[in-house]
Design an enzyme around this catalytic site. Structure first.
Site, PDB file in Angstrom:
ATOM      1  N   LYS A 220       0.840  -1.199   0.000  1.00 29.20           N
ATOM      2  CA  LYS A 220       0.000   0.000   0.000  1.00 29.20           C
ATOM      3  C   LYS A 220       0.882   1.259   0.000  1.00 29.20           C
ATOM      4  O   LYS A 220       0.704   2.147  -0.799  1.00 29.20           O
ATOM      5  CB  LYS A 220      -0.922  -0.026   1.224  1.00 29.20           C
ATOM      6  N   GLU A 226      10.377  -4.726   4.639  1.00 29.35           N
ATOM      7  CA  GLU A 226      10.405  -6.130   4.232  1.00 29.35           C
ATOM      8  C   GLU A 226      10.138  -6.265   2.732  1.00 29.35           C
ATOM      9  O   GLU A 226      10.852  -6.956   2.000  1.00 29.35           O
ATOM     10  CB  GLU A 226       9.330  -6.940   4.973  1.00 29.35           C
ATOM     11  N   GLY A 292      -4.849  -1.803   4.963  1.00 28.07           N
ATOM     12  CA  GLY A 292      -4.080  -2.955   4.481  1.00 28.07           C
ATOM     13  C   GLY A 292      -4.793  -4.271   4.730  1.00 28.07           C
ATOM     14  O   GLY A 292      -4.890  -5.131   3.853  1.00 28.07           O
ATOM     15  N   ARG A 293      -5.336  -4.439   5.928  1.00 29.69           N
ATOM     16  CA  ARG A 293      -5.968  -5.720   6.279  1.00 29.69           C
ATOM     17  C   ARG A 293      -7.361  -5.858   5.677  1.00 29.69           C
ATOM     18  O   ARG A 293      -8.036  -6.863   5.902  1.00 29.69           O
ATOM     19  CB  ARG A 293      -6.008  -5.885   7.804  1.00 29.69           C
ATOM     20  N   GLU A 378      -5.072  -6.457  14.647  1.00 29.38           N
ATOM     21  CA  GLU A 378      -4.538  -5.140  14.269  1.00 29.38           C
ATOM     22  C   GLU A 378      -5.671  -4.107  14.349  1.00 29.38           C
ATOM     23  O   GLU A 378      -5.437  -2.926  14.576  1.00 29.38           O
ATOM     24  CB  GLU A 378      -3.916  -5.182  12.865  1.00 29.38           C
ATOM     25  N   HIS A 409      -6.183 -33.072  17.542  1.00 30.94           N
ATOM     26  CA  HIS A 409      -5.086 -33.884  18.072  1.00 30.94           C
ATOM     27  C   HIS A 409      -3.974 -33.015  18.644  1.00 30.94           C
ATOM     28  O   HIS A 409      -2.846 -33.480  18.820  1.00 30.94           O
ATOM     29  CB  HIS A 409      -4.549 -34.794  16.968  1.00 30.94           C
ATOM     30  N   LYS A 533       9.155  -0.945  14.422  1.00 31.77           N
ATOM     31  CA  LYS A 533       9.768  -0.646  13.114  1.00 31.77           C
ATOM     32  C   LYS A 533      10.847   0.412  13.281  1.00 31.77           C
ATOM     33  O   LYS A 533      11.944   0.297  12.738  1.00 31.77           O
ATOM     34  CB  LYS A 533       8.714  -0.081  12.154  1.00 31.77           C
TER      35      LYS A 533
HETATM   36  O1  F6P Z   1       1.875  -4.151   9.958  1.00 34.73           O
HETATM   37  C1  F6P Z   1       1.597  -2.829   9.648  1.00 34.73           C
HETATM   38  C2  F6P Z   1       1.117  -2.661   8.237  1.00 34.73           C
HETATM   39  O2  F6P Z   1       0.991  -1.298   8.005  1.00 34.73           O
HETATM   40  C3  F6P Z   1      -0.191  -3.376   7.936  1.00 34.73           C
HETATM   41  O3  F6P Z   1      -1.302  -2.686   8.351  1.00 34.73           O
HETATM   42  C4  F6P Z   1      -0.101  -3.527   6.462  1.00 34.73           C
HETATM   43  O4  F6P Z   1      -1.019  -4.469   5.990  1.00 34.73           O
HETATM   44  C5  F6P Z   1       1.335  -3.965   6.327  1.00 34.73           C
HETATM   45  O5  F6P Z   1       2.027  -3.181   7.287  1.00 34.73           O
HETATM   46  C6  F6P Z   1       1.944  -3.811   4.972  1.00 34.73           C
HETATM   47  O6  F6P Z   1       1.942  -2.468   4.537  1.00 34.73           O
HETATM   48  P1  F6P Z   1       2.142  -2.091   3.042  1.00 34.73           P
HETATM   49  O7  F6P Z   1       1.055  -2.699   2.238  1.00 34.73           O
HETATM   50  O8  F6P Z   1       2.103  -0.590   3.008  1.00 34.73           O
HETATM   51  O9  F6P Z   1       3.480  -2.610   2.581  1.00 34.73           O
END
Ligand code: F6P
Length: 569
Positions: A220, A226, A292-293, A378, A409, A533
């Site tokens: 987003k 990452e 995002g979620r 979240e 199990h 972060k």
């Molecule tokens: O974990 C925090 C967060 O902002 C989530 O809400 C989001 O889904 C994720 O990081 C990834 O963010 P992006 O889509 O901006 O890379």
């Protein structure tokens, strides 16, 4: 055409209602204190209990009857919803009000699945045509990849898409891709790289052919450490391998041409996509009003659209919309997401249940609990309300789960006989994608028998007398007693179609929303992920050997980093 209630400017409450001060809360407290849970007795006394507490929403058949509720409690739920303004908040969300106050944003995942031809003006713009413009672009791209018209730099069609993203830019797509395996184009696969652990990218690319692989960088913000790190690693992997095999020449032009054919992006930040080197022509946008979620139904679902095809993706969106309509249009007394959200509040705040298990009796939903962890935790793992004041009750239970029967199990022991109450949602489908038989046994029926049996065992338990009647010696009777009255909700659907998967996701989105409204929190921000972060960026030089940076860390962190450095080869 609109399906939501337009709201009047100024109707939106600037302060949450403290639920604990409402008459409905007082009534629920009295009902809780006088409640003597007795599911055996309640079913025996009222043969219509199952019918009275079973509801439908879209294709979902939802049995709430094995919960610790009665008609009075349900009516108090409706009063609570009314007194905290659930309907007003819902309508405000659907109408594009900035209910995400800490980020000053509208919350409009419901617009992502609104039918073409409907309209929703947000901050002066009708967003529905924009949504369908992007969808058309995603679908055209998906068709090109699926038909082989989109080819890699050496002219070969694409057989693998690799989604690079994390959080909402990963969990939704991977969960849905797994859930809809029977709908994936034969010979085509998707993979998902999320973790910054370099093992993830290395393992997921090690057997891939770069000539037939296409990466979708999904972020987003397009700033997530990452995802951008993994995207750079993937680009290096692509170029190194193409060069090594002689498929492309050395030099920047050849590299750019390869990236153009093997990388696309999904983001709200198209300028940053261009800066990364991906042609904005090959980028799919979305909007800051999609959390995002809550984004798998936006262009973030491009990997899924490619894998299952546009027609199936459209059915998936129609499933969401069916539940959006149900949540918007159904009276609270039979509004399934509202009732399930209020039930969760009942268990968290009155029974002090700290966790909630989601147990899919559908192997293909194996990533659904993980997906729900971000959606629910979240969203509702907050200690302050949307006006900045402290919450007045517990919030945000832990969601977890594994598919049945594997969970049986492993951890069901604790659910059946442990000291904590763990409300459970069981999810099952009538028609399996692979109807296998074992001799005379339909294996899906054996599987579903386990689902039915577990919910009955949890509800009705086994008394000491019943255990004794089996000839059990007195000393071990207590260990073999099942207390029962352990609440479960059973959700069934005819099959795990794209539509049903969309319905399930939307159901839990609105359950989460309902809980957040009762607790008065902003379910759409996520400030709690920021500190870690920031600290990671500060710690990175220390991990790399910068002594000054190491000296600034706390003693525990210093000693951990020192250990790491002493061991690292
Ligand atoms: O974990 C925090 C967060 O902002 C989530 O809400 C989001 O889904 C994720 O990081 C990834 O963010 P992006 O889509 O901006 O890379």
């Amino acid at each position: 055409m609109t399906w939501y209630q337009p709201i009047n400017e100024g109707n939106l409450m600037s302060q949450p209602v403290d639920p604990t001060t409402t008459p409905a809360w007082a009534r629920l407290t009295a009902l809780y204190e006088s409640l003597e849970p007795d599911l055996r007795g309640w079913f025996a006394d009222d043969p219509s209990r199952a019918k009275s507490f079973t509801f439908t929403a879209g294709d979902l058949y939802v049995d709430l009857s094995k919960n610790l509720i009665n008609a009075d409690i349900l009516s108090a739920f409706a009063d609570l919803a009314d007194q905290v303004g659930l309907v007003e908040r819902r309508d405000a969300m659907y109408a594009g009000e900035h209910i995400n106050v800490t980020e000053d944003r509208a919350v409009l995942h419901t617009a992502l699945r609104a039918p073409e031809g409907s309209s929703l003006i947000v901050d002066g713009t009708d967003v529905i045509p924009e949504v369908h413009k992007v969808l058309a672009k995603v679908y055209a791209f998906a068709d090109k990849v699926r038909s082989g018209e989109w080819v890699g730099v050496t002219g070969k069609p694409i057989t693998t898409v690799v989604n690079i993203g994390i959080g909402g830019s990963d969990l939704g797509p991977v969960m849905v891709y797994e859930a809809l395996q029977p709908y994936v184009k034969p010979g085509f696969t998707a993979r998902f790289i999320s973790n910054i652990d370099p093992t993830d990218v290395a393992e997921k690319t090690k057997d891939l052919d770069p000539e037939t692989t296409l990466f979708i960088v999904a972020s987003k913000t397009f700033t997530t450490l990452e995802t951008l790190t993994n995207a750079r690693l993937a680009r290096s992997w692509l170029l190194d391998n193409l060069r090594e095999s002689g498929a492309i020449e050395a030099g920047e032009d050849a590299a750019n041409a390869a990236v153009a054919k093997h990388f696309v992006a999904v983001s709200t930040a198209l300028d940053k996509v261009a800066a990364f080197g991906i042609d904005p022509e090959n980028a799919f946008g979305f909007w800051d009003w999609v959390g995002g979620r809550y984004s798998v139904d936006s262009a973030i679902g491009t990997s899924v659209a490619v894998a299952i095809g546009p027609a199936n993706f459209a059915d998936f969106l129609a499933g969401f919309h069916a539940i959006d309509r149900h949540f918007a249009e159904t009276d609270l007394a039979s509004n399934v997401p509202a009732l399930m959200g209020l039930l969760n509040v009942w268990y968290v705040n009155f029974f002090k249940a700290g966790s909630h298990a989601v147990l899919p009796y559908a192997q293909l939903l194996h990533r659904f609990p993980a997906y729900l962890q971000q959606l629910t935790m979240e969203s509702n793992g907050k200690s302050v309300r949307y006006d900045g004041s402290p919450v007045t009750t517990e919030t945000g239970e832990v969601f977890w789960g594994e598919p049945g029967t594997n969970g049986q199990h492993a951890f069901y022991q604790l659910i059946h006989q442990g000291t904590q109450m763990i409300p459970c949602d069981f999810i099952a489908i009538a028609n399996p994608p692979h109807p296998l038989v074992d001799g005379d046994n339909d294996v899906h029926e054996l599987f579903l028998a386990n689902f039915f049996a577990q919910t009955a065992a949890l509800a009705f338990g086994k008394t000491a007398d019943e255990v004794r009647a089996e000839g059990t010696s007195e000393a071990i009777v207590p260990a073999r007693v099942f207390p029962g009255n352990r609440p479960t909700t059973s959700i069934m659907a005819p099959e795990l179609s794209p539509r049903v998967v969309g319905e399930l996701i939307a159901l839990y989105e609105h359950i989460t929303f309902t809980e957040g409204v009762v607790w008065g929190i902003d379910s759409f921000d996520q400030w709690g992920v920021e500190l870690g972060k920031q600290l990671a960026l500060q710690v990175t030089p220390a991990v790399g050997g910068d002594e000054d940076a190491l000296a600034k860390q706390d003693p525990s962190t210093q000693s951990l980093i020192t250990y790491y450095r002493s061991q690292r080869r």
